[in-house]
Design a protein around this motif. Structure first.
Motif, mmCIF file in Angstrom:
data_model
loop_
_atom_site.group_PDB
_atom_site.id
_atom_site.type_symbol
_atom_site.label_atom_id
_atom_site.label_comp_id
_atom_site.label_asym_id
_atom_site.label_seq_id
_atom_site.Cartn_x
_atom_site.Cartn_y
_atom_site.Cartn_z
ATOM 1 N N VAL A 195 37.451 29.143 23.268
ATOM 2 C CA VAL A 195 36.402 29.769 24.082
ATOM 3 C C VAL A 195 36.857 31.109 24.631
ATOM 4 O O VAL A 195 36.123 32.103 24.591
ATOM 5 N N THR A 196 38.106 31.175 25.124
ATOM 6 C CA THR A 196 38.577 32.369 25.830
ATOM 7 C C THR A 196 38.820 33.540 24.901
ATOM 8 O O THR A 196 38.425 34.672 25.214
ATOM 9 N N ILE A 197 39.463 33.303 23.760
ATOM 10 C CA ILE A 197 39.866 34.430 22.911
ATOM 11 C C ILE A 197 39.133 34.466 21.575
ATOM 12 O O ILE A 197 39.534 35.199 20.679
ATOM 13 N N TYR A 198 38.035 33.695 21.466
ATOM 14 C CA TYR A 198 37.271 33.762 20.222
ATOM 15 C C TYR A 198 35.765 33.731 20.485
ATOM 16 O O TYR A 198 35.074 34.726 20.249
ATOM 17 N N VAL A 199 35.251 32.631 20.980
ATOM 18 C CA VAL A 199 33.804 32.466 21.095
ATOM 19 C C VAL A 199 33.208 33.440 22.108
ATOM 20 O O VAL A 199 32.290 34.212 21.784
ATOM 21 N N PHE A 200 33.712 33.423 23.338
ATOM 22 C CA PHE A 200 33.117 34.258 24.389
ATOM 23 C C PHE A 200 33.210 35.754 24.076
ATOM 24 O O PHE A 200 32.200 36.467 24.174
ATOM 25 N N PRO A 201 34.381 36.290 23.663
ATOM 26 C CA PRO A 201 34.414 37.720 23.328
ATOM 27 C C PRO A 201 33.518 38.091 22.152
ATOM 28 O O PRO A 201 32.842 39.127 22.185
ATOM 29 N N LEU A 202 33.473 37.249 21.120
ATOM 30 C CA LEU A 202 32.655 37.581 19.950
ATOM 31 C C LEU A 202 31.166 37.496 20.261
ATOM 32 O O LEU A 202 30.375 38.300 19.740
ATOM 33 N N VAL A 203 30.756 36.555 21.090
ATOM 34 C CA VAL A 203 29.349 36.501 21.507
ATOM 35 C C VAL A 203 28.985 37.760 22.287
ATOM 36 O O VAL A 203 27.916 38.361 22.075
ATOM 37 N N THR A 204 29.885 38.198 23.165
ATOM 38 C CA THR A 204 29.654 39.441 23.915
ATOM 39 C C THR A 204 29.539 40.633 22.973
ATOM 40 O O THR A 204 28.640 41.476 23.116
ATOM 41 N N VAL A 205 30.443 40.714 21.998
ATOM 42 C CA VAL A 205 30.413 41.822 21.035
ATOM 43 C C VAL A 205 29.115 41.795 20.223
ATOM 44 O O VAL A 205 28.493 42.846 19.988
ATOM 45 N N CYS A 206 28.675 40.621 19.793
ATOM 46 C CA CYS A 206 27.437 40.520 19.019
ATOM 47 C C CYS A 206 26.229 40.975 19.826
ATOM 48 O O CYS A 206 25.343 41.675 19.299
ATOM 49 N N ILE A 207 26.167 40.611 21.094
ATOM 50 C CA ILE A 207 25.046 41.024 21.940
ATOM 51 C C ILE A 207 25.032 42.544 22.102
ATOM 52 O O ILE A 207 23.982 43.195 21.981
ATOM 53 N N LEU A 208 26.195 43.136 22.357
ATOM 54 C CA LEU A 208 26.274 44.585 22.556
ATOM 55 C C LEU A 208 25.879 45.345 21.289
ATOM 56 O O LEU A 208 25.077 46.286 21.335
ATOM 57 N N TYR A 209 26.436 44.945 20.146
ATOM 58 C CA TYR A 209 26.098 45.630 18.904
ATOM 59 C C TYR A 209 24.658 45.359 18.477
ATOM 60 O O TYR A 209 24.052 46.167 17.761
ATOM 61 N N GLY A 210 24.099 44.223 18.884
ATOM 62 C CA GLY A 210 22.689 43.978 18.621
ATOM 63 C C GLY A 210 21.809 45.000 19.319
ATOM 64 O O GLY A 210 20.862 45.538 18.721
ATOM 65 N N HIS A 211 22.109 45.304 20.574
ATOM 66 C CA HIS A 211 21.368 46.339 21.307
ATOM 67 C C HIS A 211 21.575 47.710 20.661
ATOM 68 O O HIS A 211 20.631 48.510 20.575
ATOM 69 N N VAL A 212 22.797 47.983 20.214
ATOM 70 C CA VAL A 212 23.083 49.274 19.588
ATOM 71 C C VAL A 212 22.284 49.442 18.298
ATOM 72 O O VAL A 212 21.669 50.491 18.055
ATOM 73 N N CYS A 213 22.285 48.416 17.458
ATOM 74 C CA CYS A 213 21.542 48.498 16.194
ATOM 75 C C CYS A 213 20.049 48.627 16.440
ATOM 76 O O CYS A 213 19.349 49.360 15.714
ATOM 77 N N GLN A 214 19.546 47.942 17.449
ATOM 78 C CA GLN A 214 18.134 48.072 17.780
ATOM 79 C C GLN A 214 17.806 49.490 18.226
ATOM 80 O O GLN A 214 16.755 50.043 17.863
ATOM 81 N N LYS A 215 18.695 50.115 18.975
ATOM 82 C CA LYS A 215 18.489 51.499 19.409
ATOM 83 C C LYS A 215 18.511 52.458 18.225
ATOM 84 O O LYS A 215 17.708 53.392 18.153
ATOM 85 N N LEU A 216 19.413 52.222 17.294
ATOM 86 C CA LEU A 216 19.484 53.103 16.125
ATOM 87 C C LEU A 216 18.264 52.948 15.227
ATOM 88 O O LEU A 216 17.793 53.926 14.630
ATOM 89 N N ARG A 217 17.757 51.747 15.099
ATOM 90 C CA ARG A 217 16.566 51.537 14.270
ATOM 91 C C ARG A 217 15.343 52.229 14.842
ATOM 92 O O ARG A 217 14.432 52.608 14.109
ATOM 93 N N SER A 218 15.325 52.404 16.164
ATOM 94 C CA SER A 218 14.181 53.070 16.782
ATOM 95 C C SER A 218 14.197 54.576 16.590
ATOM 96 O O SER A 218 13.216 55.252 16.904
#
Length: 352
Positions: A195-218
């Motif tokens: 949870v500490t060094i795999y799941v939680f950081p990767l979920v955070t990274v996915c959420i952030l890059y999801g917002h970034v990709c959505q911004k670029l698509r616009s």
């Protein structure tokens, strides 16, 4: 990571022996990733330190931070894994052996944690740069503050390994029973790791890059005019940085997925581990170690600057060898002595 079971003293047979085929294969595979990781990570650090325009960027410093963490894994952990396989799990007894075992295992998990935290910081930096460009967050994006925070937090989170690692009968052992019943301790420690060094950081990274990709698509990058060549170059550069950052995060997730799946198996039931062939655990951890060699070469693939320096590193020694051989060949040629007529000398000197 050591090839021995991260379980408990009673679960590792003292008569552990690896076959010659496993030893040869493990030696070749570890040697390959050690060479690639050393060359690639030193190249990344050298280029980023020599490139003035990148010294003030947080993302560039995080790439250097990632390279340093990968070098720690390469220099300390991979040789330990090779030694454990080649020596059939034997280790040094005494106070020095205990100190060295604790230090290497602790630094391994610290470097692993610092790697994923660096990738998370890069994701936050890209997010603020693309999605929230008007909100500078100077304290959060200050590299002099963030880099110590990444390493200090990694050390604090991984302190349990200083207690777990022991040395007994010339073997490194992981004594989880000091925290309670074996299976319950394994479940707590390894789920904490996952949870500490795999799941939680990767979920955070996915959420952030999801917002970034959505911004670029616009197609609404703030602060940039439309229908301009300079604009297209800026957008292309930003997209390349985002693709590179996302690729690094995906590579980390894929390389460490087998090892963390194995951690979940240990957390569920240690008997499942005992029923699996020994090479399964070796392959899982080798895939994780290989991430230290994959990261720098991904940067080389995406960055022209890295590729140019790498080509120069290869071609320059070859050109020097070619020049030296030509020079030696010219020296060996006998110099023909020709008597110059006096009139010719006079005509030559008179033109000066």
């Amino acid at each position: 990571m050591s090839s021995q079971l991260p379980g408990n003293v009673s679960t590792e047979p003292p008569s552990l022996r690896y076959s010659t085929g496993i030893k040869m294969t493990a030696t070749i595979l570890h040697t390959v990733i050690i060479i690639l990781a050393l060359v690639g990570n030193f190249l990344v650090i050298y280029v980023l330190n020599k490139k003035p325009e990148t010294r003030g960027r947080l993302t560039s410093f995080m790439y250097v931070n990632l390279a340093v963490a990968d070098l720690l894994v390469t220099v300390l952990v991979m040789p330990l894994s090779m030694q454990s396989i080649l020596m059939d799990g034997r280790w040094f007894d005494g106070g020095f052996g205990l100190f060295l075992a604790k230090l290497i295992m602790f630094l391994f998990f610290v470097a692993l944690t610092a790697s994923i935290f660096s990738l998370t910081v890069i994701a936050f930096d890209v997010f603020f740069h693309i999605v929230r460009p008007l909100q500078t967050f100077p304290r959060f994006r200050n590299k002099k503050t963030l880099i110590p925070i990444v390493w200090i937090s990694s050390m604090c989170l991984m302190t349990p390994w200083l207690v777990i690692v022991k040395v007994k009968d010339s073997r490194i052992e992981y004594q989880f029973t000091q925290f309670g019943e074996l299976q319950a301790s394994l479940r707590g420690v390894y789920l904490y790791l996952v949870v500490t060094i795999y799941v939680f950081p990767l979920v955070t990274v996915c959420i952030l890059y999801g917002h970034v990709c959505q911004k670029l698509r616009s197609h609404t990058l703030p602060g940039v005019a439309i229908n301009n060549r300079a604009t297209h170059r800026v957008i292309a550069t930003k997209r390349q940085v985002i693709r590179m950052s996302i690729t690094l995060a995906v590579a980390f997730a894929l390389c460490w997925l087998p090892a963390h799946v194995y951690h979940v198996i240990l957390a569920i039931d240690v008997e499942i581990h005992q029923s699996l062939p020994r090479y399964v655990m070796l392959v899982c951890y080798w895939c994780g170690h290989a991430n230290s060699a994959v990261n720098p070469w991904l940067l080389v693939y995406f960055k022209k600057r890295f590729r140019a320096v790498f080509r120069k590193m290869i071609t320059y020694p070859l050109s020097r060898m070619s020049f030296t051989s030509k020079a030696n060949g010219s020296v060996r040629r006998p110099v023909s002595k020709r008597i110059v007529p006096a009139t010719e000398v006079y005509q030559f000197t008179s033109t000066l």
